[in-house]
Design a protein around this motif. Structure first.
Motif, PDB file in Angstrom:
ATOM      1  N   GLY A 102       0.822  -1.212   0.000  1.00 45.53           N
ATOM      2  CA  GLY A 102       0.000   0.000   0.000  1.00 45.53           C
ATOM      3  C   GLY A 102       0.851   1.254   0.000  1.00 45.53           C
ATOM      4  N   THR A 110      -1.154   5.783  -6.846  1.00 45.80           N
ATOM      5  CA  THR A 110      -2.381   4.991  -6.971  1.00 45.80           C
ATOM      6  C   THR A 110      -2.973   4.752  -5.587  1.00 45.80           C
ATOM      7  OG1 THR A 110      -1.154   2.922  -6.894  1.00 45.80           O
ATOM      8  CG2 THR A 110      -1.572   3.844  -9.071  1.00 45.80           C
ATOM      9  N   ASP A 111      -4.111   4.090  -5.563  1.00 49.82           N
ATOM     10  CA  ASP A 111      -4.812   3.834  -4.298  1.00 49.82           C
ATOM     11  C   ASP A 111      -4.048   2.783  -3.488  1.00 49.82           C
ATOM     12  OD1 ASP A 111      -6.663   3.740  -2.275  1.00 49.82           O
ATOM     13  OD2 ASP A 111      -8.087   2.489  -3.383  1.00 49.82           O
ATOM     14  N   CYS A 113      -4.873   1.532  -0.493  1.00 55.36           N
ATOM     15  CA  CYS A 113      -5.741   0.543   0.155  1.00 55.36           C
ATOM     16  C   CYS A 113      -6.150  -0.567  -0.814  1.00 55.36           C
ATOM     17  CB  CYS A 113      -6.976   1.231   0.739  1.00 55.36           C
ATOM     18  SG  CYS A 113      -6.585   2.229   2.195  1.00 55.36           S
ATOM     19  N   ALA A 114      -6.339  -0.238  -2.083  1.00 52.80           N
ATOM     20  CA  ALA A 114      -6.684  -1.264  -3.075  1.00 52.80           C
ATOM     21  C   ALA A 114      -5.518  -2.236  -3.250  1.00 52.80           C
ATOM     22  CB  ALA A 114      -7.048  -0.617  -4.404  1.00 52.80           C
ATOM     23  N   LYS A 117      -5.379  -4.494  -0.176  1.00 50.90           N
ATOM     24  CA  LYS A 117      -6.410  -5.544  -0.212  1.00 50.90           C
ATOM     25  C   LYS A 117      -6.020  -6.665  -1.165  1.00 50.90           C
ATOM     26  CE  LYS A 117     -10.238  -2.599   1.104  1.00 50.90           C
ATOM     27  NZ  LYS A 117     -11.487  -1.955   0.714  1.00 50.90           N
ATOM     28  N   SER A 118      -5.431  -6.307  -2.289  1.00 46.99           N
ATOM     29  CA  SER A 118      -5.021  -7.318  -3.264  1.00 46.99           C
ATOM     30  C   SER A 118      -3.933  -8.233  -2.685  1.00 46.99           C
ATOM     31  CB  SER A 118      -4.514  -6.619  -4.528  1.00 46.99           C
ATOM     32  OG  SER A 118      -3.939  -7.549  -5.399  1.00 46.99           O
ATOM     33  N   CYS A 130      -8.270   0.052   6.629  1.00 42.12           N
ATOM     34  CA  CYS A 130      -7.140   0.639   5.914  1.00 42.12           C
ATOM     35  C   CYS A 130      -7.259   2.156   6.044  1.00 42.12           C
ATOM     36  CB  CYS A 130      -7.157   0.213   4.446  1.00 42.12           C
ATOM     37  SG  CYS A 130      -5.770   0.863   3.494  1.00 42.12           S
TER      38      CYS A 130
END
Length: 173
Positions: A102, A110-111, A113-114, A117-118, A130
């Motif tokens: 992250g 970029t994000d 948190c995304a 999560k990945s 997050c």
């Protein structure tokens, strides 16, 4: 021959060595003979009270059954504790990796948190929280993950949680 100090009727009770038992000396077991009858304990040599002979067959089996039960319970408790310890370590690793990925994603614009999560999903964990605090250059990302524990025993928690923090990634000089 050893004579009992108590006299009953004619002649009293005489004490003689009993039959030899494997693993025990023959002189260690005395049994009554004579007028005392079966089960009479009386007094043996030097006035010591002798206990009646009992059949001890099967006592070793019961001892071993008890020992096996204790060993089985200890093994079950040990594997349960080990299972939780492994799950906690996996959850911490997943949280660390998610926070670092992250932070890298946030540094790239970029994000974060995304990306967290990945990576958490790839490590069989779920991101439960997050947070990103700060701006694009100076920030801290906090990731909390939860990982399922295989059901080992009813009543124990089914998941463990871990939290990790990461900051901006600096470029090498």
């Amino acid at each position: 021959m050893i004579t009992n100090s108590r006299r009953r009727g004619s002649g009293g009770t005489r004490w003689t060595p009993g039959p030899p038992t494997p693993g025990r000396p023959a002189a260690g077991r005395l049994r009554p003979q004579g007028g005392a009858g079966i089960g009479h304990t009386g007094h043996g040599p030097a006035g010591r009270r002798l206990l009646p002979l009992r059949d001890e067959r099967g006592s070793g089996t019961m001892l071993m059954v008890g020992a096996m039960i204790v060993i089985t319970v200890l093994a079950f408790v040990g594997t349960t504790v080990a299972g939780y310890a492994v799950s906690v370590h996996q959850a911490r690793s997943a949280a660390d990796l998610a926070a670092l990925s992250g932070a890298v994603a946030r540094s790239d614009g970029t994000d974060g948190c995304a990306a967290a999560k990945s990576i958490a999903r790839a490590n069989r964990a779920t991101v439960t929280d997050c947070d990103v605090v700060g701006d694009q250059l100076d920030f801290v990302i906090t990731v909390q993950v939860r990982q399922e524990v295989p059901p080992l025993m009813p009543g124990l928690p089914r998941s463990v949680a871990a939290k990790a923090h990461a900051g901006p990634v600096s470029s090498p000089p």
